[in-house]
Design a protein around this motif. Structure first.
Motif, short mmCIF file in Angstrom:
data_model
loop_
_atom_site.label_atom_id
_atom_site.label_comp_id
_atom_site.label_asym_id
_atom_site.label_seq_id
_atom_site.Cartn_x
_atom_site.Cartn_y
_atom_site.Cartn_z
N GLY A 48 46.28 62.07 101.64
CA GLY A 48 45.70 63.36 101.26
C GLY A 48 44.75 63.86 102.33
N ALA A 49 43.94 62.95 102.88
CA ALA A 49 43.02 63.34 103.95
C ALA A 49 43.79 63.77 105.19
N LEU B 117 40.47 70.43 91.88
CA LEU B 117 40.93 69.30 92.68
C LEU B 117 41.22 69.73 94.12
N THR B 118 40.89 68.88 95.06
CA THR B 118 41.26 69.11 96.45
C THR B 118 42.69 68.61 96.67
N VAL B 119 43.18 68.77 97.88
CA VAL B 119 44.51 68.24 98.22
C VAL B 119 44.54 66.73 98.05
N ILE B 120 43.41 66.08 98.33
CA ILE B 120 43.34 64.63 98.16
C ILE B 120 43.52 64.26 96.70
N GLY B 121 42.87 65.00 95.80
CA GLY B 121 43.01 64.75 94.36
C GLY B 121 44.43 64.97 93.89
N ARG C 247 43.87 73.58 91.04
CA ARG C 247 43.39 73.73 92.42
C ARG C 247 41.94 74.18 92.49
N ARG C 248 41.42 74.73 91.39
CA ARG C 248 40.01 75.10 91.38
C ARG C 248 39.09 73.89 91.25
N VAL D 181 45.15 67.33 104.81
CA VAL D 181 44.13 68.36 105.04
C VAL D 181 44.09 68.74 106.52
N LYS D 182 44.29 67.74 107.39
CA LYS D 182 44.20 67.98 108.83
C LYS D 182 45.54 68.39 109.45
N TYR E 218 48.64 71.21 91.44
CA TYR E 218 48.09 72.18 92.39
C TYR E 218 47.93 73.56 91.73
#
Length: 357
Positions: free
Chosen positions: A158-159, A109-113, A106-107, A162-163, A102
């Motif tokens: 990961g998805a 990769l998303t949270v899922i990555g 983080r630039r 995000v929520k 992270y």
């Protein structure tokens, strides 16, 4: 050098304990779900950790991961089993990888990555740790389905992270009353429940197939007599899994031959020893941990247990679980408990003063 404000440390501590409690709550929910393969986990407990990445500092984030592992094994009864070591290794690795990926990526990769990378590395560490107890052949056989399922689940978790909104504002988490969170240190009432665990450890060290099998059978009897909650089908599946794959490491006298496969006496003994000792340690841990749990209701972990029990007392709702209202309802439960405790303390002190007069 500027120092952090005490209120900031308190917010971080509160957020870490709530994150750990939410992780263990989701882990308990996951335990109810069917598991098609032994040692398979869906990773639901990693969702709050992923969601807390932007909020918690490194030290508190690591503390949340370790408390999560401790809480999972305490509540699941696995604290003294090999699964506890596997769990601690996986949780610590996942937390370190999550934080490192992270911070550095983080630039890109998303949270899922971040979840996918951390899940893959931690699953590899879990398999390596498990191979010590179940053997290299069993760990290798489980590797492909285990890693594949972990990859799919990490995308879904990961998805979900995000929520996840309850952790968006750590500073809005209410403080917990000391009367609810902190309880006097208690000691185990009986050491008898530790006897099966001591016998399982001795059998494991001895590496004697007959002794391991005898201890396993006696541990099953003790668990039934003491009415310990256990998934017997899962225990049987794990036993068969470890035993069968131990047979693929031929050693000693050949008992049976079928093509390239050779069933040897040494492999049978190794399978019985590994499967019996592993399952005996898991069962005996469940027997013993009920008493040892009392030792962990002290000051620092009291808030963690209070949050977990408040979340567990709510009716499960898959649609609302990631909403802020779920956390608010848990906080309301804690406030109600604090009010009840205060009322009890007030009435007892009034009765005491009345009697003294």
């Amino acid at each position: 050098m500027p120092t952090r404000k005490p209120i900031d440390r308190e917010i971080q501590k509160r957020g870490a304990l709530f994150t750990a409690a939410f992780c263990v709550y989701l882990s308990a929910v996951e335990a109810v779900l069917p598991h098609p393969l032994p040692f398979l986990h869906y990773g639901l407990s990693n969702i709050p950790l992923l969601a807390a990445l932007p909020q918690l500092r490194f030290g508190w984030f690591l503390a949340a991961a370790l408390i999560k592992a401790l809480g999972q094994n305490l509540i699941g009864g696995m604290l003294f089993s090999p699964l506890a070591l596997i769990s601690f290794c996986g949780s610590l690795t996942a937390a370190l990888v999550m934080r490192g990926v992270y911070r550095m990526g983080r630039r890109f990769l998303t949270v899922i990555g971040v979840g996918v990378v951390s899940a893959f590395v931690s699953d590899c560490v879990r398999l390596a740790a498990a191979s010590v107890f179940i053997g290299q052949a069993a760990a290798s056989a489980a590797a492909v389905p285990f890693l594949l399922c972990g990859w799919i689940c990490s995308i879904l978790t990961g998805a979900a992270a995000v929520k996840l909104s309850p952790l968006n504002r750590l500073d809005s988490l209410p403080p917990i009353s000391a009367s609810v969170a902190f309880q006097p240190l208690q000691t185990p009432k009986s050491v008898v429940r530790m006897v099966p665990f001591a016998a399982a450890v001795a059998a494991t060290i001895s590496a004697n197939a007959a002794l391991c099998a005898a201890v396993f059978v006696s541990t099953i009897a003790a668990a039934i007599v003491l009415k310990v909650k256990n998934r017997w089908r899962s225990t049987a599946a794990v036993y068969v899994f470890i035993f069968v794959f131990a047979l693929f490491s031929p050693e000693g006298e050949v008992l049976f031959r079928f093509g390239q496969f050779r069933l040897t006496a040494g492999a049978v003994e190794t399978g019985i020893c590994r499967a019996s000792s592993f399952c005996a340690l898991v069962l005996s841990s469940k027997i013993a941990v009920g008493e040892v749990k009392r030792l962990f209701r002290f000051r620092f972990l009291g808030e963690f247990f209070a949050w977990f029990e408040a979340l567990w007392s709510l009716p499960f709702d898959g649609k609302r679980i990631f909403s802020r209202s779920y956390t608010d309802e848990a906080a309301a439960v804690l406030t109600e408990k604090a009010t009840e405790r205060a009322t009890e303390c007030g009435s007892s002190s009034s009765n005491g003063s009345f009697q003294s007069e």
